[in-house]
Structures are given as C-alpha cells and as structure tokens.
Scaffold this motif. Structure first.
Motif, PDB file in Angstrom:
ATOM      1  N   LEU B   5       0.839  -1.181   0.000  1.00 52.64           N
ATOM      2  CA  LEU B   5       0.000   0.000   0.000  1.00 52.64           C
ATOM      3  C   LEU B   5       0.880   1.238   0.000  1.00 52.64           C
ATOM      4  O   LEU B   5       1.823   1.333   0.787  1.00 52.64           O
ATOM      5  N   PHE B   6       0.624   2.127  -0.947  1.00 51.13           N
ATOM      6  CA  PHE B   6       1.433   3.339  -1.041  1.00 51.13           C
ATOM      7  C   PHE B   6       0.547   4.566  -0.982  1.00 51.13           C
ATOM      8  O   PHE B   6      -0.578   4.545  -1.464  1.00 51.13           O
ATOM      9  N   ILE B   7       1.082   5.614  -0.362  1.00 51.23           N
ATOM     10  CA  ILE B   7       0.385   6.894  -0.373  1.00 51.23           C
ATOM     11  C   ILE B   7       1.316   7.917  -1.019  1.00 51.23           C
ATOM     12  O   ILE B   7       2.494   8.020  -0.639  1.00 51.23           O
ATOM     13  N   TYR B   8       0.807   8.625  -2.016  1.00 52.29           N
ATOM     14  CA  TYR B   8       1.605   9.604  -2.744  1.00 52.29           C
ATOM     15  C   TYR B   8       1.016  10.991  -2.554  1.00 52.29           C
ATOM     16  O   TYR B   8      -0.186  11.135  -2.349  1.00 52.29           O
ATOM     17  N   ILE B  16       3.933   7.359   2.176  1.00 53.28           N
ATOM     18  CA  ILE B  16       3.854   6.140   2.987  1.00 53.28           C
ATOM     19  C   ILE B  16       4.034   4.952   2.052  1.00 53.28           C
ATOM     20  O   ILE B  16       3.424   4.903   0.985  1.00 53.28           O
ATOM     21  N   SER B  17       4.876   4.044   2.453  1.00 54.22           N
ATOM     22  CA  SER B  17       5.044   2.856   1.622  1.00 54.22           C
ATOM     23  C   SER B  17       5.089   1.651   2.538  1.00 54.22           C
ATOM     24  O   SER B  17       5.969   1.534   3.380  1.00 54.22           O
ATOM     25  N   ARG B  21       3.989  -8.102   0.884  1.00 51.53           N
ATOM     26  CA  ARG B  21       4.376  -9.371   0.267  1.00 51.53           C
ATOM     27  C   ARG B  21       5.623  -9.190  -0.594  1.00 51.53           C
ATOM     28  O   ARG B  21       5.844  -8.133  -1.178  1.00 51.53           O
ATOM     29  N   ASP B  22       6.361 -10.286  -0.744  1.00 53.03           N
ATOM     30  CA  ASP B  22       7.633 -10.202  -1.455  1.00 53.03           C
ATOM     31  C   ASP B  22       7.470  -9.979  -2.948  1.00 53.03           C
ATOM     32  O   ASP B  22       8.390  -9.518  -3.613  1.00 53.03           O
ATOM     33  N   ASP B  23       6.294 -10.345  -3.473  1.00 55.42           N
ATOM     34  CA  ASP B  23       6.185 -10.221  -4.930  1.00 55.42           C
ATOM     35  C   ASP B  23       6.065  -8.772  -5.378  1.00 55.42           C
ATOM     36  O   ASP B  23       6.110  -8.491  -6.566  1.00 55.42           O
ATOM     37  N   ILE B  24       5.905  -7.850  -4.435  1.00 48.80           N
ATOM     38  CA  ILE B  24       5.853  -6.443  -4.818  1.00 48.80           C
ATOM     39  C   ILE B  24       7.231  -5.840  -4.564  1.00 48.80           C
ATOM     40  O   ILE B  24       7.696  -5.790  -3.439  1.00 48.80           O
ATOM     41  N   GLY B  25       7.874  -5.400  -5.623  1.00 43.40           N
ATOM     42  CA  GLY B  25       9.214  -4.848  -5.465  1.00 43.40           C
ATOM     43  C   GLY B  25       9.176  -3.340  -5.332  1.00 43.40           C
ATOM     44  O   GLY B  25       8.117  -2.710  -5.404  1.00 43.40           O
ATOM     45  N   ARG B  26      10.342  -2.764  -5.182  1.00 42.95           N
ATOM     46  CA  ARG B  26      10.424  -1.315  -5.055  1.00 42.95           C
ATOM     47  C   ARG B  26       9.976  -0.617  -6.342  1.00 42.95           C
ATOM     48  O   ARG B  26       9.487   0.501  -6.322  1.00 42.95           O
ATOM     49  N   ASN B  27      10.173  -1.304  -7.468  1.00 41.17           N
ATOM     50  CA  ASN B  27       9.849  -0.652  -8.736  1.00 41.17           C
ATOM     51  C   ASN B  27       8.359  -0.431  -8.922  1.00 41.17           C
ATOM     52  O   ASN B  27       7.949   0.379  -9.746  1.00 41.17           O
ATOM     53  N   ALA B  28       7.544  -1.165  -8.151  1.00 41.36           N
ATOM     54  CA  ALA B  28       6.102  -0.970  -8.258  1.00 41.36           C
ATOM     55  C   ALA B  28       5.745   0.466  -7.884  1.00 41.36           C
ATOM     56  O   ALA B  28       4.854   1.069  -8.477  1.00 41.36           O
ATOM     57  N   VAL B  29       6.471   1.014  -6.911  1.00 37.69           N
ATOM     58  CA  VAL B  29       6.203   2.380  -6.482  1.00 37.69           C
ATOM     59  C   VAL B  29       6.357   3.337  -7.649  1.00 37.69           C
ATOM     60  O   VAL B  29       5.514   4.185  -7.908  1.00 37.69           O
ATOM     61  N   ASP B  30       7.457   3.134  -8.391  1.00 35.75           N
ATOM     62  CA  ASP B  30       7.729   4.033  -9.505  1.00 35.75           C
ATOM     63  C   ASP B  30       6.767   3.787 -10.660  1.00 35.75           C
ATOM     64  O   ASP B  30       6.371   4.711 -11.351  1.00 35.75           O
ATOM     65  N   ALA B  31       6.424   2.516 -10.851  1.00 32.68           N
ATOM     66  CA  ALA B  31       5.547   2.179 -11.978  1.00 32.68           C
ATOM     67  C   ALA B  31       4.233   2.937 -11.869  1.00 32.68           C
ATOM     68  O   ALA B  31       3.735   3.484 -12.843  1.00 32.68           O
ATOM     69  N   PHE B  32       3.688   2.998 -10.660  1.00 31.49           N
ATOM     70  CA  PHE B  32       2.420   3.687 -10.483  1.00 31.49           C
ATOM     71  C   PHE B  32       2.582   5.183 -10.731  1.00 31.49           C
ATOM     72  O   PHE B  32       1.777   5.815 -11.388  1.00 31.49           O
TER      73      PHE B  32
END
Lengths: 982, 442
Positions: B5-8, B16-17, B21-32
C-alpha cells in the motif's frame, strides 16, 4: 539582427508562465489555462484592434499552452497577421507559431505562403532567413510545391547574402528529403556544385550537406563535385590553423567541413584522374601525418575534432580499398588508439578495424593487433567496447589464428556479459565450423561451448554439431567418445544431454568395444540424466533408447523395463507417452530385421546454409548481414585467388564460404584446386579420372575454377540461389527476350536419350547439337557440341540452362564452360550435373543467337533423366526376391502393360536395359523369357533401390513392366520413361 | 491479497510505503507514479494493470492511495478497504492532506500494521482501534494489566466492535438517513436513468450492551405485515416529501458487521448490538419510484456561428413547506466562448472561464416553485469544424427528505441488564437528500 528592445519583455507572458509553474496540481493548471484561454478569446474577439505587441504576447501564450499539451484551435489568424509585421520580434513569433502549429487549412496556407513569398522577395536578409527557416521547419508537401522552384534560385543568385545562402541550402535539403520528386535540380546542378568553391566557409558547409544528399540519389549528375571537393579538402588540410579564422575550432581548421567533404567523397569510387587522385592521397596522408603530431592543445575539443577528421579519412580509405599503403597506415593508426585511455576512441578504433579486417590489403596488418584486442576483450570496462572487440576478433579470424581466437573467446565466455553471451556462442560455433582443420577439434570446441555456456547455446548450434557429426564418418567415433566422457560430469547442461543422447543413439556402437563404455554403461549414464530434463529432451532420449535396442540387443530387456514403467507409459505428456508406447511395442513385436530397417542409422543431412549463420544474421539485423556476407565473399575470393597452394585448406574454406561444407561443395572445391595442386586429393581422384578421359579436363577445370569464383561473388543468401549458376557466357549481355517455350518435340528428343548417353540431340537447317555425357554416382558431366551448319557466323550466341520450378531443389546444373560467342564451325560447352534428390522433369536448355538479323530462340530439354544416376547392383535370385517382397507397399510399385513399339528382339532389349544403367540379372526369374534388373539410384541425399521386371508377350506383342523402388515417385517416373523405350 | 500500500502526494512523491508481500518490489512504487500520476493522459480507471501488477487507487484531494497486488483479488474488497482506511485516518487526524499524513506517519504505519496482516484486511473499526492505537504516548495512559488483557479479549472476541462497561447518564441516539439521488434526463424531460444510493448513519450513546431493532418501510416487510392485518403505523409515519406512498422497494443493501445477518435473512428484521459512537448501519440502493426534487428545462439556441442563447428553467417538485438548500446549476459553455452575459431572477449567476461553465447559485428555494436564467454566449470562430459536444447541465442541492421515500418506522432498544427501557432513550431522526450526479442533457 535587431536586438530585442526592452519594451518587448512581455511581462504578461512571464506572469502567466510563473502562475502555471506554481500550480499545485494538474487540475489547478487546467483551470488557470482555461481562464487564460477565455481571456485571450475575449481579447481577440474584442472590437478594438489589438496592437502588434499584445497580439504577439497572446500568440506567445497560446504557443506556450500548446506546448504544454493542450489543444489550441484559434489564434492562427492573429499569428498570420504577425507575419506581415515589420518588427523582427513580431515576425519571428508569428513564424514560430506557424511552424509549430501549422495545419493544412487551405485558406490559411494560402495566406502563409503569401507572407513567405513577400519575405523571400524582400531584400532584408533576416526576413528571408526567417521565411526559409519556416519553410524548412514545416517542410510539408504544400510548402515544397510552393517554393521548390524558388529556393534554388535564391541559392545560386549572385547577390544573395551568405547567411541567406546557408539557410537556402539547408532548406532545400529538407524539402528534398521530404518530397524529392518536387525538387528538380536540372539546370541548377552545376551552379550548386560550384558552391563548393564559395568564399564563405559557412556556405560551403551548408552546400556540402545538400550535395551529399543529392549525389546519393543521382551520383552521375554530381560527379564533378569530386575534383572540387578534393581541391577544397587539400586547401583546408594544408592550411595553417590560423588561416581560416572563424572556422578554426581549437586549432583544427574547419573540422566539420572536412568531415563532410570526406563523407561526400565516400559516395564515389576513387577518382580516375591521376592528378586528382594524387592530390587526394596526399591529403589523406597529411591527415594521417597530423595524427602523429603532438597535440596543439590539451583541450578535449581539440583532439575530438582532430580524431573526427581522422576517422572519416580512415573510413574513406576503407571505402576505396585500393591503397595498400594507406590501409596499412590507417590500421597502424587505429592500433595506437586501441590502447588510448579515451573509451570512445577505443570503441571507434575497434569498429573501424572490423571493416579494415575485411580488406585483403590490411587483413594481415589487423592481425598484428590480436593480442591487444584479446586484452581489450578481457579487461575493458565498457561492455559495448568489449562487444566490438569480440566482433573484431570474429572478423580477423582466419585459418592461421582460428585456434587461438576460438580458445580466447571460449575462455572469455565464462566471464562475458549476459547480454552478449548468446552472440559470442554463435560466433564461436561459426568460427569453429568454418576453420575446423580436423573435426575432432571442432567437436571438442562445441562440447566445451555447451559446457561453459549451455544456457546460451541455441538450438541451431547443437543441431549443427549433430549434422556435421552425422555427415562425416571420420569424427563419429571420436564424437561418441567425447560426449560419453562429457556426460560423466555430475552436472551437465541439458543441451549436452541432447547432443549426447543423439550421438550415442547413433554411434554408441563405435565405442561399445571398450568395457568402460559398454552398452549398458552408456545407457545407464544417459538414463541417469533423464529425470532432470525437460520434455523435448526426454523425448529425444526415448528415441535414443530405442536406437540402443537396435544397436545392442543385449540392452533390450533393461530398456523395455524402463519404457514399461508407469512414468513413461502413463506419462501425462502426450508426446512422451506415445513414444514410450510405440517404442515398447516396436521393440517387442518387430523382428531384428525390421528393427534394423526402422532404426537404421540416420542418412546424411542435406546440406543447407549453416543454420547458425542464419541465426547470427537474424540477430544482427538485415543491414549488417549483407555487409558481412559481402566481405566474407570478397575475402574468401581473394584468398582463393592468391592461395592456390593451400590445396585442401582452400577447399574447406570455399566450402564454408558457400555455407555448405558438404560433398557438393567439396566436389567443387576439389575441382577448383585440382589443376593447381597437380596431385589430386583422394576423394576427388575418381572424378578427375572420369573427366580427364572425357576431354580437356585441365582447361575446363581452369575455367571451372573461374566460374566457381564467379559463383562466389554475389552474396549467397540461401543455398538455393546457388543451385543454378551460369547465365550464359560472361561476355554476352543478358538475353533481351524471354526464353521460348520448349519445342514440341522436346519430349521425344528426351526419350531418345533415356538409354544412351551420346548422340545428336537436335538438328535443324542452322544448328546441330551433339551430346556426350558421363555419369558416376550422383554426378555427371555433359558435353554439348553446337555445330554451325551455315557459312555465316551467328551473332550474340548465348545459351542458358534453367531448372524450372521445383526442379531447382532436385538437380544441380553448373554451366562450367560458357559456349563462346560467334561460332564458326563448332562450339563446345560443358555442364556439370549433380543429382540432389530424385526428379521427374528435365532441365531446360535455351539457345539464342542471331542469324541474318533474325533472333533464333530455341528451348530444349536436356536429356538428364533419373535413370542416369543408376548404379548396377548384382544380386542372387534369393536376395532379389527377398527385396522384392520388402518393397511390397502398393505405392512403391508401378506397373504398366503396353504394346511394343519396336521389335522384341532379345539382344536389342538387353542392350536397352543395360543402357538404362541397371544390372541385368540372369537366372533370377523362373521364366527365362522375362528380364530382371536391379540398380541403385544415387542422389546426394539418399540412395533409392530399384528392382525391375519386364515380361514380354511375343504373341500379343505386349509387355508388362513392373518396377519396385524404395521411393514411390521414382518408380512412377521410371515406369513412364521406360514404357516409351520398348 | 493486497501486496502493498502506497500513499503519494500530488507530485507523485511517496509519503507512505508499506509492502506486505515479497512479490511487490520497489519498482512498483515508480511504476504507479510514472504510469498513473504522471501519465500524459489522465487515468480515469481506478484499476490499472502495469506489468502483471494491479494498482487500485483512490484519490482524496491531492493525495493518492494505491493498493498493489499481483494476485487476482476481489477489487470491491480492495476498494472497500481503501475507503475504510480513509475513514480510519479521518477519524484519527481529520482531513487527509499531505501535511497531516507527514505529521502522523508513525501513526499511519501503526494503523497499517493493525488493519492489514500479510495483505489480509483485519478489524478496521475505528472504535475498536482507538482502544489500543492512540495518539498519545504510552506514558500518558495508565493502563493496567487487566485493562490490557480486556482489550485483547474484546478485540478478539465475538463482539469486537463494542467494549463492555460503557455508561451514559443520558441514553441518546441519532439516526441520519443520507441519500444521494442520481439522474440523467433527456432534453425533453424523459428520465434516462435514475437511482438513489442511501446510507443510514447512526450515532449511539447507549449504556451497557443494548440490543437494537431497526424498522423501515421496506416493501417486503410491509407486505408481510399487511397480510397479517397490522397496518396501524402506515399512516403515521408520513414524514417526508410529496408522495404518500407507503413502502419502498430496496434493490440491494449492505449492513455493518454488527447486524445479525441470519436474522435478516430469515425474518428480514434488522437487529444488532451497536458500536459506540458514529457508524454506518446500512447502505442501500433503490431505482423505483424516486421522487426527483428538481426538474431542469434547458433551451439552447444557436444564433449564427458566433452566438449562443441559453435559457434554463428549474422547477422544485416537493411539498411547498420544505426548503431546498445549496442549489447550484452548472451550465457548460462551448470551448470557444469569448464573452457571456447572464440575467437571472433569483440567486447569483457567474461565468467561470476556468471551468468553462456558467454557475448559478441559489441559497434557498421552497417546493413547488420555479426560477429561470437566460444567458447570451458570444463565440469566437475557430478553424476546426469540431462541433460542440453539448455536455449536460448538472445540478447540486440538498433537500430535507429522502428522495427514495424511505421512512424509519421504529428503532427499539432493549437492555435487559441495566435499568433503562426503550422509552428512556432519546431518539433523533433526520433525513437529508443530496444530489449525486444530477444531469439534464441540453
């Protein structure tokens, strides 16, 4: 250019932009823009006319809003109005808006064109430049239509300012690129070329871009630019660094212009005029000399500019490829750069060297840098440079250093970057194949390759190993031994298992004598890997197992046990299950004879283009391929020319060049090498013998050699295109008319030659064509004698042999010796024929000549029929009937009952049957009246066994002909052919 | 389940990040950020799929909340969770804004740890959460061991939403029926689509563990009772607007977790032990027999290429004694508007260039009245022949009755252990009907 006055600051625009920048969110930005747009709309709508300043300001705002990504659908009119302003800034903004936001609105375009026209015809250089820039920026078709004729005039007019000329040249270039059909240079050509002599360097620089582009399309029209360019170049090169003032960049005189001149020269072949050439060579030498001088400045710009010229010069030298001295010097210069600390320089040096390596003059020079390159491959930090180093190694590889290079590449592979590994693997595989002296080295290399970088070994690579091992019986034993050893490693790659499974399945018997690799040991070794493999590999292994049953009957029980277990026979994968079930049944039901037939050793693969080479091409992209191929062709050709003494080497090289290291290529290679090396090599001796008694072997072979080289010249994309070569004699122009359709009696003529090899093929009042031919196995040589029956010489006599349709892939006809033109009494032509697979049609021979002004166009069928490739087989009655029964499938048999056309005399019949090429077997058939024959048709790919039975019925004057062949198409064709003979 | 769950903030910076779960990597933050927040075209879909990863987002003012997962989750559940998360945050620190989130980031992480476990939503009841997640330091609070263990047993117990031992001097109860009415009407006055989505929100200040029973004029219940002959309270409860209809057909409804669903299924009676404080008892939706509080009659005339005449009449359609409030009519104007003149009898009207609309505001309006506005719009001739799409005229208002016709029949409170009865409880009922998307094509 008028400076921007203070009053033109446009505060409103600045405020608006800062408002937008300060917006917290997208929504806020949109709101602000909407507000501004409404404001501008009301201003434009307003009754009182706007002054130029505010118009400019609002147009500017609109432009800014558009550039932010919003739609603008008004304001065009105001922008067009700005064009007619007399103030530079207003005009400029107007043009800016037009070139960014122009659309094909007809009325506006007319207005805009009008404004541009006015500006072009004004005497104000800045306005002219603005208009030209606008035309170039828009570059649309409408613009081109309106101004394509105007601009060249401005360009060459004597009174045009230099800056306008510059703009005009570049503007014309742009229009030419978008719509070349509208820009017609015609009358302007020579004056444009003479711009190279212009006083102003800027004009020359702009013009040269235009000329380069134009001359790429019509090189002939601009030929005159070469000498001008050379003289310009020599003036620049010889000038001192201070001569050119504004155009000297960090002590280098006019670097951009020099580069462009050198690039222009690359569009043309070396100048023919000796003086010009001498001057150019001098220039190039000066450039190379300057590279050696100590730098005049420590600044990087200085060396960059200097090197830019140097690299362009080297590119030109490579392009000319005719000055050995310069090539070697260039190579040495690049060699210095190989260790330069500037990465870009190292990269460029490696790249240029790749092309240098393909030149025959500098190939040796490049090879001297091998250590440096290998070092670069190992120690270079930048991956792209390493990639270039690998490319260069690949390019510089030849017989002498293949082993070293392959070894280096292999050792580098272990640490190579993942991105280039696959390409490296392909390259190693190709080099290993291309330069393999002994195939055990090849097998070792490839197995090593699989061991080191198994994941990157593509399917094609291991297919290729297997093809080569199967096609060469001398390495089979060694290969089996090596894979057996390789498989003993506790963990080996799946590709290794595939190769191992295939090779042991085929040739495991060759090493079975050794107790350490007894059949059961082999099987257990393979089976220990089985469970770790993927489905396709498992399927392959299952096939290997069933082959084991055939090779070693003692393993049968064990293997059946394996096949029977649930994990095989009930495997969830359909393919595996099916294989297991079928193999199990096959092994338990079929007799050993059947097994032996079904599981016979694989026949040699038909030779195609090496699959790996195709793969590498695909990776490199179409552009790169043709270049490397050409280079390959060129280089190989060159080596063959000069390196006749290499003998067998040359043959294999030729073979690998044609991408077919195969019997067929071997044959060619040996023939080409034979006359030079005097002592024919063992494999070729047979052939040479045959041919030497037939005619002037040496001379024909010599021509043959030349013909072969000619074959090599064009890049051979696929082997198919190689199949039929020799389109008439080399000196006659290609025939203008299409070949005539075959004569109606062609088939009849063909039938005459089914049972004989020599005779007269065709005769009319002008021409007689005689034939003499010999066949041995799947090869044949045919001599055609063209006799001129008239007293006049035939003009432009030419012959073409073609294989229509599918036939191309079935039979190979080389016209090794063209029929020489003219023709008084008799001309001789030699054809070499190779049978690839069985065929039914005959190749066509087209003859064209002029007799008394009228074009004679004849097409005949060459009397090449499948039975020519028969080899007689003697066998006893018992054998005959056993085989007869084996060929019992309905489609394998062809039978025909027909009426006798000729006498049924025993001796005549016997002679005909012998002429057919089969062995006539006595005491086989219980009825002595009947004739029984046996023979094997030799094609390159396979052998087709044929049995024949002819039952004459003297009372009814009828025959019954029965043919049984292992290939159904063959029996049909033979039956058709023979029915016409009796 | 939810992988992270991320808050931008509005710039796409991560406030907030929390990755579960492990299947979500750091790059998901940037992708969104790259594909949604900074997308060239505004992303309108609340669910975005980027590289086999699903992003579910809601936006509150300038803040983006995005739940990320690689699995095939129930999207409705994820959004329900996100809304709940917003509610919880609002309950803890008020408005969701960048500043508030930055100031309370420790609290938010604490909350996230509590209401999501390995991506599975847990108890997100504000009341229950407030017992063990507080904004004061641990020191300020003198919790005894017993109290702490009580919290544990209560949170994990059967009635996790209410703790025992609550005492009020005055037992009070507030009941709000909040409805939003959505409408799309053709220019001729034909209803193209209409529905009401309503909520029953309760504020309860009751002692002990009371058992409540809620009754409304649900058609099924009324019909059942009608058969039994008990129709005594049908006439009494005509609190609302125009029509005197007696029962409403509810299309679907959802309840707070405290409602005993088994009882609802069998007897269709809504009985529950309420949480303490404010909560949403039920949510429902109706589509039949909706009372449309306003009727908009548009009249648009194009005079040549450069002028547009607009006349809009609104009619209120409810009891004259009731007053509608906060009325706002939004009349869109063409994109090439260069000037607007407005005349209206009532309220204030203004052309807002930044929103490309004429906004007409009326403070108050009684039922069965009508009012009108006329405007003259000047246009700038443009190059492209694109015709103006004529977006619909939209309207906002607030009326003091339920447009669906829902009425509260009773709310009974039983508390057997303590000595107060249904009559001692002070009950307040209020109806508010608001406009949802209330549009009329012109």
């Amino acid at each position: 250019m008028p400076a921007v006055s203070k009053g033109d600051g446009m505060r409103g625009l600045a405020v608006f932009i800062s408002d937008i920048r300060n917006c917290k969110s997208k929504e806020a930005e949109i709101k602000r823009i909407n507000k501004e747009l409404a404001n501008i709309r009301s201003k434009f709508k307003g009754d009182k006319a706007l002054d130029g300043y505010s118009k400019k300001k609002y147009v500017c705002k609109l432009l800014f809003i558009f550039l932010l990504g919003h739609d603008i659908d008004f304001g065009h009119m105001e922008a067009v109005n700005l064009l007619s302003s007399n103030k530079y800034t207003e005009k400029q903004i107007g043009y800016l808006f037009i070139s960014v936001l122009v659309n094909s609105n007809s009325e506006l375009i007319r207005l805009i064109n009008n404004a541009i026209k006015n500006d072009l015809s004004s005497r104000n250089p800045t306005f002219m430049c603005l208009a030209l820039h606008c035309i170039a920026n828009v570059g649309s078709r409408e613009m081109a239509e309106a101004f394509a004729s105007e601009i060249p005039r401005i360009l060459v007019a004597g009174d045009t300012m230099d800056s306008v000329k510059q703009s005009a040249a570049l503007c014309l270039l742009r229009l030419y690129k978008t719509s070349p059909d509208l820009v017609l240079m015609g009358e302007w050509t020579s004056r444009v070329v003479h711009l190279l002599n212009d006083q102003h360097m800027g004009v020359v620089t702009a013009a040269i871009s235009l000329i380069t582009c134009l001359s790429q399309k019509n090189p002939d029209e601009f030929k005159t630019c070469v000498s001008l360019a050379v003289s310009r170049l020599s003036r620049i090169v010889s000038s001192a660094s201070t001569d050119l003032q504004d155009y000297t960049y960090y002590f280098v005189p006019a670097p951009w212009l020099s580069c462009k001149l050198l690039r222009l020269l690359q569009c043309y072949p070396p100048p023919e005029d000796g003086a010009v050439k001498g001057r150019l060579v001098e220039c190039l030498e000066t450039i190379l000399n300057k590279a050696q001088e100590p730098p005049k400045s420590k600044k990087v710009q200085h060396s960059n500019a200097k090197n830019a010229i140097l690299f362009e010069a080297i590119a030109l030298i490579i392009h000319y490829d005719s000055e050995p001295n310069l090539l070697v010097r260039a190579c040495n210069q690049l060699g210095q750069f190989l260790q330069h600390r500037e990465t870009n320089l190292r990269y460029l040096a490696l790249e240029s060297m790749c092309t240098l390596a393909s030149s025959e003059f500098s190939h040796e020079a490049v090879k001297t840098h091998i250590e440096t390159v290998i070092n670069a491959l190992k120690t270079e930090r930048d991956v792209s440079v390493r990639q270039r180093a690998a490319d260069l190694l690949y390019a510089m590889c030849d017989r002498s250093n293949a082993k070293q290079i392959v070894a280096e590449m292999l050792s580098y592979l272990e640490t190579a970057d993942y991105s280039i590994r696959e390409e490296m693997v392909l390259k190693v595989a190709i080099l290993a194949e291309k330069y393999a002296v002994d195939y055990s080295w090849y097998v070792d290399t490839i197995l090593n390759l699989i061991r080191i970088a198994g994941d990157y070994v593509s399917e094609e690579v291991w297919y290729r190993v297997i093809q080569i091992v199967i096609n060469r019986d001398d390495v089979q034993g060694y290969a089996a031994k090596t894979v057996f050893e390789a498989l003993q490693a506790p963990a080996c790659h799946e590709n290794m298992v595939k190769v191992g499974g295939y090779i042991l399945g085929e040739f495991g018997n060759l090493i079975a004598g050794d107790p350490r690799s007894s059949p059961l040991v082999q099987f257990n070794l393979l089976h220990s890997k089985f469970h770790l493999c993927s489905v396709p590999t498992r399927a392959l292994l299952l096939s290997a197992y069933i082959k084991f049953i055939n090779l070693f009957p003692e393993t049968k029980a064990t293997i059946q046990e394996v096949l029977r277990c649930d994990s095989q026979i009930r495997n969830s994968d359909v393919e595996l299950q099916q294989r297991a079930v079928e193999y199990l049944k096959l092994s338990s039901i079929a007799s050993t004879d059947v097994l032996a037939t079904v599981l016979e050793e694989m026949p040699p693969f038909p030779e195609r283009e090496s699959s790996i080479l195709a793969k590498l091409k695909k990776k490199k992209g179409p552009g790169a391929v043709s270049v490397t191929e050409m280079e390959d062709g060129k280089r190989e050709g060159g080596e063959l020319n000069g390196g006749g003494d290499r003998g067998p080497d040359a043959t294999t090289m030729a073979a690998s060049n044609a991408s077919t290291p195969s019997p067929s290529a071997d044959l060619l290679g040996i023939r080409s090498a034979a006359p030079v090396s005097a002592a024919p090599s063992s494999a070729g001796s047979l052939l040479v013998d045959v041919f030497s008694e037939a005619g002037p072997a040496a001379s024909s072979a010599a021509v043959n050699d030349e013909g072969f080289l000619r074959d090599l010249e064009p890049p051979t994309e696929t082997s198919d295109s190689l199949l039929v070569e020799g389109s008439g004699d080399s000196d006659s122009a290609p025939p203008s008319e299409d070949p005539a359709p075959p004569l109606s009696e062609a088939d009849e003529l063909l039938n005459k030659f089914v049972c004989k090899n020599n005779g007269v093929l065709f005769e009319n009042q002008l021409l007689q064509i005689g034939i003499k031919s010999e066949y041995r196995q799947n090869l044949g040589r045919m001599y055609l004698f063209y006799g001129n029956k008239t007293s006049v010489q035939f003009a432009s006599f030419s012959t073409t042999v073609s294989c229509p349709g599918e036939l191309q892939s079935h039979i190979l006809v080389f016209q090794t010796c063209g029929a020489t033109g003219g023709g008084g009494a008799q001309i001789q032509q030699v054809l070499n024929i190779e049978c690839l697979t069985d065929f039914s049609e005959a190749p066509l021979l087209n003859i064209k000549f002029r007799y008394g002004g009228a074009l004679q166009n004849l097409t005949l069928k060459l009397p090449v029929t499948i039975n020519k490739f028969f080899q007689p087989t003697e066998m006893a009655s018992q054998d005959f009937f056993q085989r007869w029964k084996q060929l019992s499938q309905p489609q394998q048999e062809a039978q025909k009952i027909f009426k006798a056309n000729n006498s049924m005399d025993t001796e005549v019949l016997k002679a005909k049957l012998l002429g057919l090429g089969m062995a006539l077997l006595d005491n086989v058939d219980p009825n002595p009246e009947n004739y029984v024959c046996a023979g094997v048709i030799q094609t390159k790919g396979q052998q087709v066994g044929c049995l024949l039975r002819l039952e004459p019925n003297a009372q009814a004057q009828m025959y019954r002909l029965t043919l049984r062949c292992s290939k159904d198409s063959v029996s049909k064709r033979l039956c058709e052919l023979l029915a016409e003979q009796f | 389940m939810i992988g992270g769950l991320f808050i931008y903030n509005h710039k796409g910076e991560v406030l907030i990040s929390r990755v579960y779960r492990d299947d979500i990597g750091r790059n998901a933050v940037d992708a969104f950020r790259v594909n949604v927040i900074h997308a060239r075209q505004q992303v309108r879909s609340p669910v975005t799929n980027i590289a086999r990863t699903s992003f579910f987002h809601v936006k509150r003012s300038n803040i983006w909340l995005a739940a990320v997962t690689k699995q095939n989750v129930n999207a409705a559940m994820v959004f329900e969770f996100l809304y709940k998360m917003c509610d919880v945050m609002t309950a803890y620190f008020g408005k969701i804004s960048e500043e508030n989130i930055k100031n309370n980031f420790v609290l938010i992480y604490e909350l996230l740890d509590e209401i999501l476990d390995f991506g599975y939503p847990q108890n997100s009841e504000t009341g229950a959460l407030k017992t063990f997640i507080t904004q004061q330091g641990i020191k300020g609070q003198h919790q005894t061991k017993e109290e702490q263990s009580q919290i544990t047993s209560q949170v994990t117990g059967q009635i996790g939403w209410r703790r025992e031992g609550i005492k009020y001097r005055r037992n009070e109860l507030f009941l709000d029926v909040l409805e939003s009415v959505n409408l799309l009407m053709s220019p001729q006055g034909q209803v193209l689509s209409a529905h009401v989505s309503g909520r029953v929100v309760m504020k309860s200040y009751l002692s002990g563990m009371p058992e409540c029973k809620f009754g409304m004029n649900d058609k099924i219940v009324i019909d059942k009772q009608g058969k039994g002959g008990a129709t005594d309270d049908a006439g009494k409860s005509d609190l609302g607007g125009g029509s005197g209809k007696q029962s409403i057909a509810i299309d679907d409804c959802t309840f707070h977790q405290c409602v005993r669903l088994s009882k609802f299924d069998s007897e269709r009676s809504i009985s529950f032990i309420p949480p303490d404080g404010e909560y949403e008892l039920m949510r429902y939706r109706t589509t039949k027999d909706i009372i449309l509080p306003f009727r908009v009659i548009p009249l648009v005339r194009e005079v040549g290429r450069t002028k547009l005449e607009v006349k809009v009449v609104i009619k209120s359609n409810f009891k004259p004694s009731l007053l509608a409030q906060k009325i706002e009519v939004r009349i869109p104007t063409p994109l090439n508007t260069s000037g607007v003149q407005v005349i209206c009898m009532k309220g204030k009207a203004k052309y807002k260039a930044s929103e490309n609309a004429i906004v007409w505001k009326i403070k108050r309006m009684a039922g069965m009245k009508e009012s009108q506005i006329s405007a003259e719009i000047e246009l700038l001739p443009t190059n492209d022949k694109k015709k103006w799409a004529r977006p619909p005229i939209s309207m906002n208002f607030e009326v003091p009755f339920a447009p669906s016709g829902l009425k509260v029949r009773y709310l009974k409170v039983f508390e057997s252990k303590l000595n107060y009865s249904d009559h001692d409880v002070i009950k307040w009922v209020r109806y508010i009907g608001r406009s949802g998307i209330y549009e009329t094509r012109c």
